[in-house]
Design an enzyme around this catalytic site. Structure first.
Site, PDB file in Angstrom:
ATOM      1  N   ARG A 371      14.651  -0.802  -9.755  1.00  7.97           N
ATOM      2  CA  ARG A 371      15.043   0.436  -9.617  1.00  7.97           C
ATOM      3  C   ARG A 371      16.171   0.881 -10.228  1.00  7.97           C
ATOM      4  NH1 ARG A 371      14.326  -0.672  -2.931  1.00  7.97           N
ATOM      5  NH2 ARG A 371      12.267  -0.593  -3.035  1.00  7.97           N
ATOM      6  N   ARG A 464      16.454   7.840   0.904  1.00  5.32           N
ATOM      7  CA  ARG A 464      16.704   6.670  -0.195  1.00  5.32           C
ATOM      8  C   ARG A 464      16.325   7.257  -1.278  1.00  5.32           C
ATOM      9  NH1 ARG A 464      14.800   0.568   0.438  1.00  5.32           N
ATOM     10  NH2 ARG A 464      12.866   1.509  -0.343  1.00  5.32           N
ATOM     11  N   ARG A 475       3.849   2.743   1.383  1.00  5.30           N
ATOM     12  CA  ARG A 475       4.818   1.974   2.388  1.00  5.30           C
ATOM     13  C   ARG A 475       4.620   2.387   3.817  1.00  5.30           C
ATOM     14  NH1 ARG A 475       9.223  -0.543  -1.009  1.00  5.30           N
ATOM     15  NH2 ARG A 475       8.173  -0.755  -2.909  1.00  5.30           N
TER      16      ARG A 475
END
Ligand SMILES: Nc1nc2c(ncn2[C@@H]2O[C@H](COP(=O)(O)OP(=O)(O)O)[C@@H](O)[C@H]2O)c(=O)[nH]1
Ligand SMILES: Nc1ncnc2c1ncn2[C@@H]1O[C@H](COP(=O)(O)OP(=O)(O)O)[C@@H](O)[C@H]1O
Length: 582
Positions: A371, A464, A475
């Site tokens: 990320r 996020r 997820r």
């Protein structure tokens, strides 16, 4: 005095027969001539035993020696191999290709495993080729035999291909006693370079300077700084100085008469000179390094622990595993699990920030892309699937799992690094990984983090902003299963609901005993003292007495609280000096 010909078969005697150095030297020129060998090395480092049983001869050569030889030969690109067989053009080409392959392998670890397999297949194929050559030479030798009478070498050894198998570098050689050529091809496969080296002349084998005789009936010449520990039919030879080509451990199996190079797992001790060993519970060998510090002198070579037994099934080979001994009762590692976006990372960061000297994070390997703010080596070791799969096969990981379509794994090293820094290890892994760790010897505390609701979880994950919509969906789907498994399996020691972050953090600290006034320094530090160069080991119940040969120093290593072990550290050891032993 007529000297008995060492190489002449004697059909009257079926006893094992050793060839001595003297035999070899006296027959040297004749041998060279008969063999067309340019150089016959009588090298003090090579030792072996030529054993005759009916018409089968066995040549045993300590494998560590073969290894060193193998690597030297590899570097010299085969030229030196041209002792006993003049290779044709194709073969030379083949071997120089092989040498190039070797350096490529060294540079390109990624391909190492594949390469090894490929080379192994090639070796096997080549053994077939050489068998043909040998067959041809055998018939030549037989025709020679009809012409000459005396002065010939009348044993011919042929590589018995059926005895070539992975992990073993000892080959049984079958004799054809009427033949006139004495020629031995050594086929050696080096496990580290994954290159192979083939074909040397028969090295000198002799028995007259063997100085170590074992009660289990075989002779073994140990190299300097080597020890041998007998466990049933097996003798574990542990090397003091561990070269890059050697695993540092080799095993003589009396029941088969073979040397075996085991698969060695775990982080092995750095090169050391001198050590003593003592067998514990028949499942591990305690190694105490000479001339070392008490915080770095204790190692365990596990030979038949549960972990090693499991790995033996996996590798289908002898397996041994190193585990470093840690003095003091290091705090148990902490495993965090929970669905993506629940706040594991956030809680772990808070803990590490408040107690930097106490906790260390186990940096996992992953095949997912980094990320934006993630750093390689800090948040993860970012890698690719083929490399990671190879490393998994090589036994590098304590656990691994496929999560959200990527591979994740905790390497043994990542946990060891934290333990070495005297810190308590924190792992952030999924439920599958937690299950594997539970089954391992890590003896961790398992904490599962839950969201207050599924909607909250989704909100956090979206807020996020690190995943695409598709990844978020994946997820969330997986979160359902994880929540089910995490809360119902009994796998976790504690389940925390991360509703209010501060409240959750306080609860966490309470679980870890960090809520009161406490000293936040690592608890593993104990007094460090030096061990002598020479000492003897004796075992009294669960205590090992380390007694110096020169002075009155006595050190006790108390193993009564020993826990853990491969694939991690062996913890809970206690070491102290005593004046008089009570
Ligand atoms: N089994 C296992 N799971 C891991 C490891 N490292 C991370 N994970 C888990 O992989 C999942 C995905 O992690 P990550 O991609 O960082 O996403 P995040 O959970 O959304 O932060 C999480 O459940 C992690 O706990 C590991 O080494 N082994
Ligand atoms: N108790 C909480 N309340 C609200 N938001 C939280 C809470 N705990 C964590 N978060 C936020 O949720 C997001 C996911 O947290 P993170 O620690 O990355 O989760 P994980 O590591 O479990 O995937 C982050 O943006 C974090 O700031």
């Amino acid at each position: 005095m007529r000297h008995t010909h060492p190489f002449r078969s004697n059909r009257q005697h079926h006893e094992p027969r050793n060839i001595t150095i003297t035999d070899l030297m006296q027959n040297r020129s004749r041998l060279k001539q008969a063999l067309r060998i340019h150089r016959l090395s009588v090298d003090g480092n090579l030792s072996g035993e030529l054993k005759k049983s009916k018409r089968i001869y066995e040549l045993k050569i300590p494998t560590a020696t073969c290894d060193e030889d193998a690597v030297r030969v590899t570097r010299d690109q085969y030229v030196k191999l041209n002792h006993c067989h003049r290779p044709n053009k194709d073969e030379v080409g083949l071997w120089s290709d092989k040498a190039q392959e070797s350096s490529k392998v060294a540079q390109d670890k990624e391909k190492q495993f594949v390469q090894q397999e490929k080379e192994l297949a090639e070796v096997e194929a080549q053994l077939g080729n050489y068998a043909d050559i040998l067959e041809k030479e055998l018939s030549e030798a037989q025709s020679l035999n009809n012409k000459k009478s005396e002065d010939v070498i009348d044993d011919y050894f042929r590589v018995d291909i059926s005895n070539f198998h992975k992990g073993s570098r000892i080959f049984k050689l079958t004799t054809h006693s009427s033949a006139r050529l004495y020629k031995v091809f050594l086929f050696v496969r080096s496990s580290i370079s994954s290159n192979l080296v083939l074909m040397g002349e028969a090295p000198a084998f002799f028995a007259d300077d063997l100085h170590t005789s074992f009660s289990n009936g075989f002779h073994l010449k140990l190299k300097e700084f080597e020890t041998a520990t007998i466990v049933g039919n097996k003798t574990y030879v542990i090397g003091g100085i561990d070269g890059p080509t050697s695993s540092g451990v080799r095993i003589f199996d009396k029941s088969t008469g073979d040397w075996v190079i085991p698969t060695v797992l775990g982080t092995k001790p750095k090169a050391f000179k001198g050590h003593s060993t003592i067998l514990l519970n028949k499942d591990r060998i305690l190694i105490i390094k000479s001339n070392s510090k008490s915080n770095d002198c204790t190692w365990f070579l596990e030979i038949d622990t549960q972990f090693v037994q499991d790995q033996k099934k996996k590798f289908e080979n002898e397996v041994v595993a190193w585990s470093m001994g840690v003095i003091g009762d290091a705090e148990r590692p902490i495993v965090f699990s929970g669905p993506s976006g629940v706040g594991k990372g956030t809680l772990i960061n808070m803990l590490m920030k408040e107690f930097p000297a106490m906790f260390g994070f186990s940096v996992s390997h992953t095949t997912r892309a980094p990320r934006e703010k993630e750093e390689n080596g800090v948040h993860y070791h970012f890698t690719n699937r083929s490399v990671m799969e190879e490393e998994i096969k090589a036994g590098k990981f304590l656990e691994f799992a496929a999560v959200h379509g990527n591979l994740y794994g905790t390497s043994v090293e990542s946990v060891d690094v934290v333990a070495d820094a005297g810190k308590r290890c924190i792992l952030d892994i999924d439920v599958q990984g937690a299950r594997s760790v539970r089954a391992s010897s890590l003896e961790a505390i398992f904490i599962f983090i839950c969201p207050p609701s599924f909607e909250d979880l989704e909100k956090r994950l979206r807020a996020r902003g690190t995943e695409t919509e598709e990844q978020i969906q994946k997820r969330l789907r997986n979160a359902k299963t994880e929540l089910e498994q995490g809360t119902s399996s009994g796998l976790f020691d504690h389940i925390l609901v991360n509703d209010d972050l501060e409240g959750c953090y306080e609860q966490l600290k309470k679980i870890l005993g960090l809520d009161g006034n406490m000293d936040a320094t690592p608890k593993t530090q104990t007094e460090v003292f030096s061990l002598p160069m020479d000492f003897s080991l004796s075992k009294i119940d669960e205590k090992i007495l380390i007694k110096s040969g020169n002075d009155d120093q006595r050190i006790v290593l108390d193993l009564s609280s020993m826990k853990g072990g491969a694939p991690g550290r062996t913890r809970g050891l206690c070491m102290y000096t005593v004046g008089d032993l009570v």
